[in-house]
Enzyme design. Sequence first.
Site, PDB file in Angstrom:
ATOM      1  CG  HIS A   1      -8.572   0.670  -4.286  1.00 10.62           C
ATOM      2  ND1 HIS A   1      -9.540   1.511  -3.784  1.00 10.62           N
ATOM      3  CD2 HIS A   1      -7.376   1.145  -3.816  1.00 10.62           C
ATOM      4  CE1 HIS A   1      -8.958   2.444  -3.037  1.00 10.62           C
ATOM      5  NE2 HIS A   1      -7.648   2.248  -3.045  1.00 10.62           N
TER       6      HIS A   1
ATOM      7  CG  ASP B   1      -2.015   0.975   1.212  1.00  9.06           C
ATOM      8  OD1 ASP B   1      -1.910   1.968   0.471  1.00  9.06           O
ATOM      9  OD2 ASP B   1      -3.004   0.790   1.947  1.00  9.06           O
TER      10      ASP B   1
HETATM   11  C1  HEM Z   1      -3.939   2.678  -4.357  1.00  8.21           C
HETATM   12  C2  HEM Z   1      -5.454   0.143  -0.529  1.00  8.21           C
HETATM   13  C3  HEM Z   1      -8.581   3.691   0.586  1.00  8.21           C
HETATM   14  C4  HEM Z   1      -6.751   6.371  -2.996  1.00  8.21           C
HETATM   15  C5  HEM Z   1      -4.089   1.678  -3.440  1.00  8.21           C
HETATM   16  C6  HEM Z   1      -3.419   0.401  -3.466  1.00  8.21           C
HETATM   17  C7  HEM Z   1      -3.841  -0.296  -2.393  1.00  8.21           C
HETATM   18  C8  HEM Z   1      -4.791   0.519  -1.683  1.00  8.21           C
HETATM   19  C9  HEM Z   1      -3.416  -1.696  -1.979  1.00  8.21           C
HETATM   20  C10 HEM Z   1      -2.440  -0.074  -4.553  1.00  8.21           C
HETATM   21  C11 HEM Z   1      -1.015   0.241  -4.252  1.00  8.21           C
HETATM   22  C12 HEM Z   1      -0.717   1.713  -4.218  1.00  8.21           C
HETATM   23  O1  HEM Z   1      -0.557   2.363  -5.260  1.00  8.21           O
HETATM   24  O2  HEM Z   1      -0.650   2.214  -3.106  1.00  8.21           O
HETATM   25  C13 HEM Z   1      -6.453   0.877   0.084  1.00  8.21           C
HETATM   26  C14 HEM Z   1      -7.205   0.433   1.234  1.00  8.21           C
HETATM   27  C15 HEM Z   1      -8.086   1.427   1.543  1.00  8.21           C
HETATM   28  C16 HEM Z   1      -7.876   2.501   0.588  1.00  8.21           C
HETATM   29  C17 HEM Z   1      -7.024  -0.911   1.939  1.00  8.21           C
HETATM   30  C18 HEM Z   1      -9.105   1.489   2.642  1.00  8.21           C
HETATM   31  C19 HEM Z   1      -9.085   0.726   3.707  1.00  8.21           C
HETATM   32  C20 HEM Z   1      -8.360   4.722  -0.284  1.00  8.21           C
HETATM   33  C21 HEM Z   1      -9.029   6.003  -0.242  1.00  8.21           C
HETATM   34  C22 HEM Z   1      -8.510   6.755  -1.252  1.00  8.21           C
HETATM   35  C23 HEM Z   1      -7.511   5.946  -1.923  1.00  8.21           C
HETATM   36  C24 HEM Z   1     -10.104   6.412   0.773  1.00  8.21           C
HETATM   37  C25 HEM Z   1      -8.830   8.180  -1.646  1.00  8.21           C
HETATM   38  C26 HEM Z   1      -9.999   8.728  -1.529  1.00  8.21           C
HETATM   39  C27 HEM Z   1      -5.839   5.593  -3.659  1.00  8.21           C
HETATM   40  C28 HEM Z   1      -5.070   6.072  -4.794  1.00  8.21           C
HETATM   41  C29 HEM Z   1      -4.276   4.997  -5.207  1.00  8.21           C
HETATM   42  C30 HEM Z   1      -4.560   3.901  -4.300  1.00  8.21           C
HETATM   43  C31 HEM Z   1      -5.115   7.464  -5.407  1.00  8.21           C
HETATM   44  C32 HEM Z   1      -3.302   4.981  -6.396  1.00  8.21           C
HETATM   45  C33 HEM Z   1      -4.048   4.601  -7.643  1.00  8.21           C
HETATM   46  C34 HEM Z   1      -3.142   4.591  -8.851  1.00  8.21           C
HETATM   47  O3  HEM Z   1      -2.960   5.658  -9.438  1.00  8.21           O
HETATM   48  O4  HEM Z   1      -2.612   3.524  -9.193  1.00  8.21           O
HETATM   49  N1  HEM Z   1      -4.927   1.724  -2.327  1.00  8.21           N
HETATM   50  N2  HEM Z   1      -6.876   2.128  -0.269  1.00  8.21           N
HETATM   51  N3  HEM Z   1      -7.455   4.727  -1.314  1.00  8.21           N
HETATM   52  N4  HEM Z   1      -5.507   4.296  -3.381  1.00  8.21           N
HETATM   53 FE1  HEM Z   1      -6.233   3.195  -1.882  1.00  8.21          FE
END
Ligand code: HEM
Length: 398
Positions: free
Chosen positions: A308, A215
Amino acid sequence: RTVTRRRLLGSSAAALGAAGVGAGIYGVAEGGERAQAATGTDTVAWDGPRQAGIATAPPQAHAVFVGLDLLPRVGPAELVGIMKVWTADIARLTQGRPALADTEPELAAAPARLTVTVGFGPGVFAALGRPEAAPPWLAPLPAFAIDRLDPAYTGADLALQVCADDPVTVAHAVRVLVKNVRSLLTVRWTQRGFRRARGTELPGATMRNLMGQVDGTANPEPGTADFDSLVWDDGAGRPWMREGTSMVLRRIRIELDTWDELDRPGRELSVGRTLTTGAPLTGGRETDEPDFTATDRNGIPVIPPSAHIARARHTRSGERIFRRVYNYDDPPAPGQVSNSGLLFVSFQRDITSQFLPIQRRLDEFDALNEWTTPVGSAVFAIPPGAGSGSYIGEGLLG
Ligand code: HEM
């Protein structure tokens, strides 16, 4: 019966007195040699145009977020007082020196990369009687369909983000900062988070959340021009915010019991990345760019549009945010197995044009929503940094 100091300490401990503070405990062995592998004396600069704890990399292993409310009698003069006390405490504690009148000075000897970041909620501007001085994005986030917000973790007039590689250091800093202003504030919530302990993984490894996912991969990199333009305010329209930013803190519960029922391919499809390395399903390495147009031989997208990362991906470059998240794992309620989740923390110069479009898309649809529920939410303006001779928030309050 009076308990004397001698009785409490015992004669030999009393003989040591205060001379033992620091020496022999944190890094400096009795003979003056540096003990191996003690990193507790490492410090992060607290002063400068920007507050520490945002671009500080890698993020420290432990964090406590404290949301505080101003008592009704707090006006501009009291706010200045709070910020002066906090700035003085931060200047000392982050550099390994006890706070003024620190009742546990020994605990300050291991700063362990301590940073303290101060945030202003909407209540600060109300207390100042100057709501027009607040950035336009400083308001509770709109209600989302996925939200199940608990008031116990929502909103606050002021926030402290206290991070260090050692949990004792964090506990001491929080205690000092809060008790020194307790006649003016009450604590609304305290949220404790953690990442891997320092040294557990090689430097540079992206953290894993409690769902087991890598993450933090697709994130602007601190210190780059890209990061600077996405995170730091340029002061246009509001000079006091120059080099400040905004913080969104969402407490997101993770349903680990039902997540357990999902097989590995299902878990990987829900995010769009592999569990082993965090590589996109269309690529071999963590840092490879995901290809959202790639299809398999049946014409089905390799990364599902509902994944996601497909939903969270920016639709224009300026929409990106900087995520600096922490896990939480609190005691479960009676009869429950776990009470875990993510303290989702993001920094961006403008919540309306950066964070909100992403959160709206995730609210509309995100495969992860099946296992994640926002239960707390708060937003803060992060004022610029300070130095010796100034205090945090002086541009607004001075
Ligand atoms: C990407 C987990 C909530 C925004 C990711 C990734 C994971 C992850 C595993 C892929 C690896 C990375 O690029 O970091 C989670 C979990 C969440 C959560 C477990 C809640 C428990 C959120 C929220 C937002 C968010 C609330 C914004 C409102 C993003 C963004 C990316 C991302 C912008 C990058 C996407 C890209 O351009 O590839 N998240 N996330 N996430 N997450 Fe989350």
